[in-house]
Design a protein around this motif. Structure first.
Motif, short mmCIF file in Angstrom:
data_model
loop_
_atom_site.label_atom_id
_atom_site.label_comp_id
_atom_site.label_asym_id
_atom_site.label_seq_id
_atom_site.Cartn_x
_atom_site.Cartn_y
_atom_site.Cartn_z
N LEU A 142 0.81 -1.21 0.00
CA LEU A 142 0.00 0.00 0.00
C LEU A 142 0.85 1.27 0.00
N ARG A 143 1.96 1.23 0.71
CA ARG A 143 2.79 2.44 0.89
C ARG A 143 3.74 2.67 -0.28
N PHE A 144 4.33 1.61 -0.82
CA PHE A 144 5.39 1.75 -1.81
C PHE A 144 5.04 1.21 -3.19
N LYS A 145 3.86 0.63 -3.35
CA LYS A 145 3.44 0.09 -4.64
C LYS A 145 4.47 -0.91 -5.18
N VAL A 146 4.69 -1.95 -4.42
CA VAL A 146 5.69 -2.97 -4.75
C VAL A 146 5.33 -3.70 -6.04
N ASP A 147 6.29 -3.82 -6.94
CA ASP A 147 6.14 -4.61 -8.17
C ASP A 147 6.54 -6.04 -7.84
N ARG A 148 5.58 -6.94 -7.79
CA ARG A 148 5.85 -8.32 -7.37
C ARG A 148 6.75 -9.07 -8.34
N ASN A 149 6.92 -8.56 -9.56
CA ASN A 149 7.76 -9.22 -10.55
C ASN A 149 9.17 -8.63 -10.60
N ASN A 150 9.46 -7.68 -9.73
CA ASN A 150 10.77 -7.05 -9.68
C ASN A 150 11.54 -7.64 -8.50
N LEU A 151 12.66 -8.30 -8.78
CA LEU A 151 13.39 -8.99 -7.72
C LEU A 151 13.94 -8.02 -6.68
N GLN A 209 21.00 -15.65 -7.71
CA GLN A 209 20.31 -14.44 -8.14
C GLN A 209 19.57 -13.80 -6.96
N ALA A 210 19.01 -14.63 -6.07
CA ALA A 210 18.31 -14.10 -4.90
C ALA A 210 19.28 -13.35 -3.99
N ALA A 211 20.45 -13.94 -3.73
CA ALA A 211 21.44 -13.30 -2.87
C ALA A 211 21.93 -11.99 -3.48
N LYS A 212 22.07 -11.96 -4.79
CA LYS A 212 22.51 -10.74 -5.48
C LYS A 212 21.48 -9.62 -5.29
N ALA A 213 20.20 -9.95 -5.44
CA ALA A 213 19.14 -8.95 -5.27
C ALA A 213 19.11 -8.43 -3.84
#
Length: 233
Positions: A142-151, A209-213
Motif C-alpha cells: 500500500l505504501r510503496f506500490k511494490v512490483d511483485r515481478n521485480n526482484l 540471483q536471490a542473494a545478489k538482489a
C-alpha cells in the motif's frame, strides 16, 4: 411362477479401514495397520482421514491464535492501525488459516489477503511473527506500490518483513533454529531468510540471483524501519 433367484448384494470390500472418529475406531485402524491387515486402498483412506483430522485441529488452533493476536498483540495491532491509515484493512476474514503443501509459514496476496500455514505454525508466538511478517508486506504494497515481478522490490520487502516482524530476534534464533552466534545475529538472520524467500519466487532463477538482489538493496532496506521508529526485537 417365476423361478428367478434374487441377485445377491455385492459384498463390501474389506480394506481394513473402518470409518469413524471416535477413540475406539481410531485404535482399531491403528491396530489393523500395525498388523498388516490394511490394504493399499485402506491405507490411503486411513491417511486421508488422519490428514483431515489434523487439518481441522491445526486450523482451529491457528484461528484461535489469529484472533488473539489481532486483538491483543502489540506488533499486530500497531501494523493493523498503520495499514488502516493507508486505506487497507486486515481482519479475521482476510487472514485465513490453511494447511500448506510447502515449507512456508504464510503468504500475502493483495487480491486475497494473508494466508497462514496452519500445519507449519505450531505456537501462538510463531503465528504472531508470521502474521506480522505478512502485514509488513501488506503495508509495503500500500505504501510503496511494490512490483511483485521485480526482484529488487521483492528483496526489499522481504528484508523489511524479516527485520520488523520480530522473527529474527535472538531468542527465536537461539532456541528455535539453533543459531548461536552472538554478534550480528539479527543481520545474518534477516539476510538468510530474505534470500530464501526471494529464491522461492517463481521468477527467480536460483539462490545466487536471490542473494545478489538482497545484497543490492541491503543497506537502504535494512535501515528503513517504517512504520516503526526502530527495529522490533
Amino acid at each position: 411362477m417365476s423361478t428367478d433367484k434374487p441377485t445377491p448384494a455385492p459384498e463390501s470390500k474389506d480394506t481394513g479401514f473402518t470409518p469413524g472418529d471416535d477413540g475406539w475406531t481410531r485404535w482399531r485402524n491403528v491396530f489393523s495397520l500395525m498388523m498388516g491387515r490394511m490394504s493399499h486402498e485402506g491405507k490411503s483412506q486411513y491417511l486421508k482421514a488422519r490428514d483431515d483430522r489434523m487439518e481441522e485441529t491445526d486450523c482451529k488452533n491457528c484461528e484461535k491464535w489469529r484472533d488473539q493476536c489481532l486483538s491483543y498483540s502489540p506488533v499486530v495491532r500497531f501494523m493493523r492501525e498503520k495499514i488502516n491509515q493507508l486505506g487497507g484493512d486486515i481482519h479475521s476474514q482476510n487472514v485465513r488459516c490453511r494447511r500448506c503443501p510447502t515449507l512456508q509459514t504464510g503468504g500475502f496476496d493483495p487480491r486475497f489477503g494473508i494466508q497462514i500455514c496452519a500445519n507449519a505454525v505450531r505456537t501462538k508466538g510463531a503465528l504472531e511473527d508470521t502474521l506480522a511478517h505478512e502485514m509488513v508486506h501488506a503495508y509495503d504494497h500500500l505504501r510503496f506500490k511494490v512490483d511483485r515481478n521485480n526482484l529488487r522490490h521483492a528483496a526489499c520487502t522481504e528484508i523489511r518483513a524479516s527485520t520488523l516482524s520480530g522473527e529474527c530476534r535472538w531468542t527465536r534464533e537461539f532456541f528455535t533454529r539453533g543459531q548461536w552466534k552472538l554478534t550480528e545475529q539479527h543481520q545474518e538472520c534477516v539476510r538468510r531468510r530474505a534470500t530464501l524467500s526471494v529464491a522461492g519466487r517463481p521468477y527467480c532463477r536460483d539462490d545466487v540471483q536471490a542473494a545478489k538482489a538482497v545484497n543490492e538493496v541491503w543497506e537502504s532496506c535494512y535501515a528503513d524501519t517504517r512504520p516503526f521508529d526502530e527495529i522490533y526485537r
